[in-house]
Design an enzyme around this catalytic site. Structure first.
Site, PDB file in Angstrom:
ATOM      1  N   HIS A  79       0.836  -1.205   0.000  1.00 54.70           N
ATOM      2  CA  HIS A  79       0.000   0.000   0.000  1.00 54.70           C
ATOM      3  C   HIS A  79       0.869   1.252   0.000  1.00 54.70           C
ATOM      4  CE1 HIS A  79      -3.771  -2.085   1.913  1.00 54.70           C
ATOM      5  NE2 HIS A  79      -3.412  -2.606   0.751  1.00 54.70           N
ATOM      6  N   TYR A  88      -8.818   4.156   8.745  1.00 56.67           N
ATOM      7  CA  TYR A  88      -8.840   4.445  10.187  1.00 56.67           C
ATOM      8  C   TYR A  88      -9.963   5.453  10.416  1.00 56.67           C
ATOM      9  CZ  TYR A  88      -4.164   2.324  10.813  1.00 56.67           C
ATOM     10  OH  TYR A  88      -3.093   1.453  10.880  1.00 56.67           O
ATOM     11  N   TYR A 110       4.561   6.371  10.193  1.00 57.45           N
ATOM     12  CA  TYR A 110       3.806   5.155   9.860  1.00 57.45           C
ATOM     13  C   TYR A 110       4.665   4.166   9.082  1.00 57.45           C
ATOM     14  CZ  TYR A 110      -0.401   2.381   8.943  1.00 57.45           C
ATOM     15  OH  TYR A 110      -1.330   1.368   8.907  1.00 57.45           O
TER      16      TYR A 110
HETATM   17  C1  DHB Z   1      -3.794  -4.133  11.451  1.00 52.69           C
HETATM   18  C2  DHB Z   1      -3.509  -3.970  12.774  1.00 52.69           C
HETATM   19  C3  DHB Z   1      -3.185  -2.711  13.249  1.00 52.69           C
HETATM   20  O1  DHB Z   1      -2.892  -2.537  14.545  1.00 52.69           O
HETATM   21  C4  DHB Z   1      -3.159  -1.623  12.405  1.00 52.69           C
HETATM   22  O2  DHB Z   1      -2.873  -0.389  12.907  1.00 52.69           O
HETATM   23  C5  DHB Z   1      -3.413  -1.790  11.078  1.00 52.69           C
HETATM   24  C6  DHB Z   1      -3.737  -3.056  10.593  1.00 52.69           C
HETATM   25  C7  DHB Z   1      -4.154  -5.476  10.936  1.00 52.69           C
HETATM   26  O3  DHB Z   1      -4.172  -6.433  11.732  1.00 52.69           O
HETATM   27  O4  DHB Z   1      -4.445  -5.602   9.742  1.00 52.69           O
END
Ligand code: DHB
Ligand code: FAD
Length: 402
Positions: A72, A201, A385
């Site tokens: 991504h 999110y 990130y």
């Molecule tokens: C997933 C878990 C997370 O804590 C996150 O921030 C993003 C994705 C996941 O399990 O896909």
């Protein structure tokens, strides 16, 4: 039995460390409390940041991730029913993340270990650490009812939050920072269509929701819930009603649903143990620190800790140089605190908080607006990130931007 590095725990930290060391010709023995099936079958993390992608490729276990993972370039933040795209690649100078589940990483690492002609000792009990402040630290454990002892040059404590390694550091030199959140996450796996091309999110008055993915037919979604709630209170219908409400957009979009085939609730905490080393013991990953999952940092931090540890151990065997080993804790903790900061920031930015007054809620919405529209805000989210670099230099020599 004798080895150079005794590794406690076959999670991401322990297995990546073993492979890094193997590539440098350094011997290790891995002791794991659970069975092979259990570690290869437990559903946990989903997102690997660029730094972890690079480490897995470097140690020769990135092929399946490259073939089967979903790379991504960005993600979405959603609030007030509006979805905003964060172009992680653009704002991080070309870096990405990949959706590739933790248990697949574990399967790849276990296979690599076997391909190296090495074993993992599964189903061990009563692991204890001894003489860690000497040159011959020892691990004692029980396997098939027999008491065993492993004499090592170094011990790597990669045994997660509840393992014995951290406790072996004397309390007088161990400073622990624990912050509990009043929220938990309910996670599901469902047979349904992907919600979007990238993760969403979502901030909502009824609570945070995260729409993630695994494959084109299997999705991983999360809901902010009371961590003490009983999963039995969450029927499939109730879960989909909440996910739909919290993630629908003003233009009428709704999350695709389907049968739920697993669900569970986890508690969120931030935890840091200072120091991460004592004598010949070095702790890594969840054994040393945990983050709330909102920033997707836990596995990624485990991978970078052991990268530092492997470099220190390698230099020690190559040249007797112990600079990196001596500064292991300092190098890791600089980065760990930054990842903890980001995870804490993301958690507060995105979760609903019933104790907020209307001013605090207004500030939260304004922060969401600011971080998703200002170039400085987008860069801050993106660079964290995708994973910050390891800073190897002494703190006083670090270049400060003017
Ligand atoms: C997933 C878990 C997370 O804590 C996150 O921030 C993003 C994705 C996941 O399990 O896909
Ligand atoms: P662990 O994975 O906990 O491994 C430790 C190992 O040590 C275990 O196999 C355990 O059985 C073994 N062990 C424990 N005690 C002993 C003992 N006494 N003797 C021998 N062995 C022992 N992280 C991310 O980076 N990205 C994400 O998207 C993400 N999402 C997450 C979602 C959820 C729902 C959860 C729960 C976690 C998520 N994480 C994420 C965090 C990530 O899963 C952990 O941070 C990661 O597993 C830490 O790896 P580790 O090797 O340090 O510890």
């Amino acid at each position: 039995m004798r080895t150079q590095v005794g590794i406690i725990g076959a999670g991401p930290a322990g297995l990546i460390l073993a492979q890094l060391l193997h590539l440098q010709g350094i011997d290790s023995v891995i002791l794991e409390r659970k069975s092979k099936d259990k570690i290869e079958g437990t559903v946990k993390a989903g997102i690997l940041e660029q730094t972890t992608i690079d480490i897995l490729r470097e140690i020769g276990v990135g092929d399946r991730m490259d073939r089967e993972g979903h790379f991504h370039n960005g993600n979405y933040f959603q609030f007030n029913g509006q979805r905003r795209h964060i172009d992680l690649k653009k704002y991080s100078g070309g870096k990405q993340v990949v959706v590739y589940p933790q248990h697949e990483v574990i399967i790849d690492l276990v296979n690599a270990r076997y391909n190296n002609g090495k074993d993992i000792i599964f189903d061990v009990e009563n692991v204890t650490l001894h003489d860690i402040d000497t040159e011959n630290p020892k691990i004692r454990y029980c396997k098939n009812g027999m008491d065993e002892e492993l004499v090592c040059d170094f011990i790597a404590g990669c045994d997660g939050y509840h393992g014995p390694s951290r406790q072996a550091i004397p309390e007088s030199i161990r400073k622990e920072h624990l912050h509990m959140y009043k929220d938990g996450w309910l996670g599901i796996l469902s047979d349904s269509a992907p919600a979007a091309d990238e993760l969403i999110y979502a901030n909502h008055d009824q609570g945070f929701a995260l729409l993630s993915t695994r494959t084109p037919i299997l999705q991983r979604h999360y809901l902010q819930v009371d961590p003490h709630d009983d999963i039995a209170n969450w029927s499939d219908d109730r879960i989909w009603t909440e996910l739909t409400e919290r993630t629908k957009t003003n233009d009428g979009w709704q999350v695709p649903d389907g049968p739920i085939n697993s669900k569970g609730i986890i508690q969120m905490r931030s935890f840091i143990c200072e120091t991460m080393q004592y004598g010949r013991l070095f702790i890594a990953g969840d054994a040393a620190h945990t983050v709330p999952p909102t920033g997707a940092k836990g596995l990624n931090l485990a991978a970078t800790d052991v990268k530092v540890m492997a470099k220190g151990i390698t230099e020690y065997y190559r040249s007797g140089e112990s600079d990196v080993l001596d500064r292991y804790s300092e190098i890791c903790l600089r980065r760990v605190w930054k990842a903890e900061r980001f995870s804490h920031f993301m958690t507060h930015l995105l979760h609903a908080n019933s104790s907020y007054d209307s001013f605090q809620r207004g500030i939260q919405l304004t922060e969401l607006d600011y971080y998703t529209s200002s170039e400085a805000g987008l860069r801050m989210i993106a660079e964290n990130y995708v994973g910050l670099p390891i800073e190897w230099e002494k703190a006083e020599n670090l270049k400060i931007l003017k």
